[in-house]
Design a protein around this motif. Structure first.
Motif, PDB file in Angstrom:
ATOM      1  N   LEU A   1      21.623  -1.246 -36.014  1.00  0.00           N
ATOM      2  CA  LEU A   1      20.592  -0.247 -36.287  1.00  0.00           C
ATOM      3  C   LEU A   1      19.416  -0.403 -35.336  1.00  0.00           C
ATOM      4  CD1 LEU A   1      19.633   2.145 -37.919  1.00  0.00           C
ATOM      5  CD2 LEU A   1      18.729   0.552 -39.639  1.00  0.00           C
ATOM      6  N   ASP A   2      19.010  -1.639 -35.071  1.00  0.00           N
ATOM      7  CA  ASP A   2      17.923  -1.866 -34.117  1.00  0.00           C
ATOM      8  C   ASP A   2      18.287  -1.328 -32.737  1.00  0.00           C
ATOM      9  OD1 ASP A   2      16.340  -3.053 -36.024  1.00  0.00           O
ATOM     10  OD2 ASP A   2      16.811  -5.111 -35.418  1.00  0.00           O
ATOM     11  N   ASP A   3      19.549  -1.527 -32.332  1.00  0.00           N
ATOM     12  CA  ASP A   3      19.962  -1.069 -31.010  1.00  0.00           C
ATOM     13  C   ASP A   3      20.047   0.457 -30.945  1.00  0.00           C
ATOM     14  OD1 ASP A   3      20.006  -3.668 -30.242  1.00  0.00           O
ATOM     15  OD2 ASP A   3      22.169  -3.831 -30.002  1.00  0.00           O
ATOM     16  N   ALA A   4      20.467   1.098 -32.044  1.00  0.00           N
ATOM     17  CA  ALA A   4      20.436   2.564 -32.081  1.00  0.00           C
ATOM     18  C   ALA A   4      19.004   3.064 -31.986  1.00  0.00           C
ATOM     19  CB  ALA A   4      21.104   3.069 -33.359  1.00  0.00           C
ATOM     20  N   ARG A   5      18.085   2.391 -32.674  1.00  0.00           N
ATOM     21  CA  ARG A   5      16.667   2.761 -32.585  1.00  0.00           C
ATOM     22  C   ARG A   5      16.149   2.567 -31.168  1.00  0.00           C
ATOM     23  NH1 ARG A   5      14.993  -0.679 -37.951  1.00  0.00           N
ATOM     24  NH2 ARG A   5      15.321   0.953 -39.555  1.00  0.00           N
ATOM     25  N   SER A   6      16.576   1.484 -30.517  1.00  0.00           N
ATOM     26  CA  SER A   6      16.109   1.209 -29.157  1.00  0.00           C
ATOM     27  C   SER A   6      16.633   2.261 -28.178  1.00  0.00           C
ATOM     28  CB  SER A   6      16.558  -0.192 -28.721  1.00  0.00           C
ATOM     29  OG  SER A   6      15.939  -1.185 -29.516  1.00  0.00           O
TER      30      SER A   6
ATOM     31  N   CYS B   1      40.665  -4.253 -32.502  1.00  0.00           N
ATOM     32  CA  CYS B   1      39.385  -4.828 -32.896  1.00  0.00           C
ATOM     33  C   CYS B   1      38.727  -3.858 -33.873  1.00  0.00           C
ATOM     34  CB  CYS B   1      38.485  -5.052 -31.686  1.00  0.00           C
ATOM     35  SG  CYS B   1      39.159  -6.199 -30.463  1.00  0.00           S
ATOM     36  N   GLN B   2      37.817  -4.360 -34.671  1.00  0.00           N
ATOM     37  CA  GLN B   2      37.181  -3.514 -35.674  1.00  0.00           C
ATOM     38  C   GLN B   2      35.668  -3.558 -35.542  1.00  0.00           C
ATOM     39  OE1 GLN B   2      38.038  -6.278 -39.369  1.00  0.00           O
ATOM     40  NE2 GLN B   2      36.134  -5.134 -39.724  1.00  0.00           N
ATOM     41  N   ALA B   3      35.027  -2.512 -36.033  1.00  0.00           N
ATOM     42  CA  ALA B   3      33.573  -2.529 -36.168  1.00  0.00           C
ATOM     43  C   ALA B   3      33.207  -3.416 -37.345  1.00  0.00           C
ATOM     44  CB  ALA B   3      33.042  -1.122 -36.394  1.00  0.00           C
ATOM     45  N   VAL B   4      32.220  -4.290 -37.154  1.00  0.00           N
ATOM     46  CA  VAL B   4      31.744  -5.131 -38.255  1.00  0.00           C
ATOM     47  C   VAL B   4      30.352  -4.715 -38.715  1.00  0.00           C
ATOM     48  CG1 VAL B   4      33.194  -7.098 -37.634  1.00  0.00           C
ATOM     49  CG2 VAL B   4      30.893  -6.904 -36.643  1.00  0.00           C
ATOM     50  N   SER B   5      29.698  -3.830 -37.969  1.00  0.00           N
ATOM     51  CA  SER B   5      28.441  -3.238 -38.441  1.00  0.00           C
ATOM     52  C   SER B   5      28.219  -1.920 -37.731  1.00  0.00           C
ATOM     53  CB  SER B   5      27.244  -4.176 -38.215  1.00  0.00           C
ATOM     54  OG  SER B   5      26.981  -4.351 -36.839  1.00  0.00           O
ATOM     55  N   TRP B   6      27.517  -1.024 -38.424  1.00  0.00           N
ATOM     56  CA  TRP B   6      27.158   0.275 -37.869  1.00  0.00           C
ATOM     57  C   TRP B   6      25.671   0.541 -38.072  1.00  0.00           C
ATOM     58  CZ3 TRP B   6      29.560   3.235 -34.601  1.00  0.00           C
ATOM     59  CH2 TRP B   6      30.962   3.203 -34.525  1.00  0.00           C
ATOM     60  N   GLY B   7      25.054   1.074 -37.039  1.00  0.00           N
ATOM     61  CA  GLY B   7      23.709   1.623 -37.147  1.00  0.00           C
ATOM     62  C   GLY B   7      23.764   3.076 -36.722  1.00  0.00           C
ATOM     63  N   LEU B   8      23.402   3.986 -37.617  1.00  0.00           N
ATOM     64  CA  LEU B   8      23.479   5.419 -37.349  1.00  0.00           C
ATOM     65  C   LEU B   8      22.133   6.065 -37.674  1.00  0.00           C
ATOM     66  CD1 LEU B   8      26.913   6.045 -39.095  1.00  0.00           C
ATOM     67  CD2 LEU B   8      26.529   5.841 -36.636  1.00  0.00           C
ATOM     68  N   ILE B   9      21.669   6.922 -36.783  1.00  0.00           N
ATOM     69  CA  ILE B   9      20.401   7.628 -36.989  1.00  0.00           C
ATOM     70  C   ILE B   9      20.624   9.111 -36.715  1.00  0.00           C
ATOM     71  CG2 ILE B   9      17.962   7.796 -36.385  1.00  0.00           C
ATOM     72  CD1 ILE B   9      18.184   4.995 -35.135  1.00  0.00           C
ATOM     73  N   VAL B  10      20.313   9.934 -37.690  1.00  0.00           N
ATOM     74  CA  VAL B  10      20.313  11.380 -37.481  1.00  0.00           C
ATOM     75  C   VAL B  10      18.972  11.741 -36.847  1.00  0.00           C
ATOM     76  CG1 VAL B  10      20.516  13.642 -38.563  1.00  0.00           C
ATOM     77  CG2 VAL B  10      21.811  11.688 -39.485  1.00  0.00           C
TER      78      VAL B  10
END
Length: 203
Positions: free
Chosen positions: A180-185, A39-48
Motif C-alpha cells: 500500500l505504501d508503494d502504491a501511494r508512492s 508464484c503468488q501475491a502475498v500482499s496487495w495495496g490498491l488505491i482508487v
C-alpha cells in the motif's frame, strides 16, 4: 459524452502494488509455462484514484496466506519482510482476497467498464492480479492506460529504480517494501510530476 470531453476520457485509475512469494522466469512473472511452477501475491495495496485530480478515493490493503505450493523465495521475503508464519497467523486466503478486490472493482467501475492502472512497473503487478482474479473465475477488462512510474522516473528524473525515484520526489527512504505504501508512492510520483508540468506549462 459531451463535446468538450476528449476521446479516451476516464474518471478513475487503479493504483496498485503487490509483494510476492517470488518471481518466475519467462513472460509471466507469476507462472512458469515450462515447469508449471508459480508464484503468488502475498500482499496487495490498491488505491482508487480520481483520474482528473489524482486524489485518492478509496484504499484496500490485504495480506494473503502462503498456499504451501507456490515458489517461496527467501530473497523476496527479505524485500517485503512477510514470513510464512506471519502470513499464516495474519493473512487471509487467496479466495477471500479476490472477493475483496472484486468488490472494490465492482463498486467503482461496475461490471463492464475497463480498469486503467497506475504503478511502478505495473505490468508485473497486473500479471499477479489477473492470476488472482482468474483463480476464482473472474475476468476483468483492463484498459489501455498503464501509467508507469518506472518510465516517468527514467525519462523525467533520470532514476533507474523505485528507491531512487521515490526519494527524488521527497519521500523518506523505505525499509521493508509495503504494497500500500508503494502504491501511494507511485501515485505521489504522478501527482508531483503533474504539479511540475502545470507549474511550467499552465493547467
Amino acid at each position: 459524452m459531451s463535446k468538450s470531453t476528449p476521446r479516451g476520457y476516464i474518471t478513475r485509475l487503479l493504483a496498485l502494488d503487490c509483494e510476492t512469494s517470488g518471481i518466475c522466469n519467462g513472460d509471466d512473472p507469476s507462472f512458469n509455462r515450462d515447469t508449471g511452477e508459480y508464484c503468488q501475491a502475498v500482499s496487495w495495496g490498491l488505491i482508487v484514484v480520481d483520474a482528473t485530480t489524482l486524489n485518492p478515493i478509496d484504499e484496500l490493503y490485504l495480506e494473503i496466506k502462503w498456499d504451501g505450493k507456490s515458489i517461496w523465495s527467501p530473497q523476496a521475503e527479505k524485500i517485503h519482510g512477510l514470513s510464512k508464519q506471519y502470513l499464516a497467523e495474519n493473512g487471509i486466503t487467496r479466495s477471500e482476497a479476490v472477493e475483496h478486490i472484486g468488490n472494490l472493482i465492482i463498486d467503482h467501475w461496475g461490471p463492464f467498464s475497463p480498469v486503467h492502472i497506475l504503478g511502478h512497473n505495473p505490468h508485473f503487478d497486473l500479471a499477479f492480479l489477473k492470476s488472482d482474479l482468474r483463480s476464482e473465475g473472474l475476468e476483468v477488462k483492463f484498459g489501455n492506460k498503464r501509467l508507469d512510474t518506472n518510465s516517468i522516473g527514467f525519462g523525467v528524473y533520470g532514476t533507474h529504480n523505485s528507491d531512487d525515484l521515490f526519494e527524488t520526489i521527497g519521500l523518506p527512504p523505505r525499509k521493508d517494501h509495503n504494497a500500500l505504501d508503494d502504491a501511494r508512492s507511485a501515485l505521489k510520483v504522478f501527482q508531483t510530476t503533474r504539479l511540475i508540468a502545470n507549474t511550467c506549462f499552465g493547467d
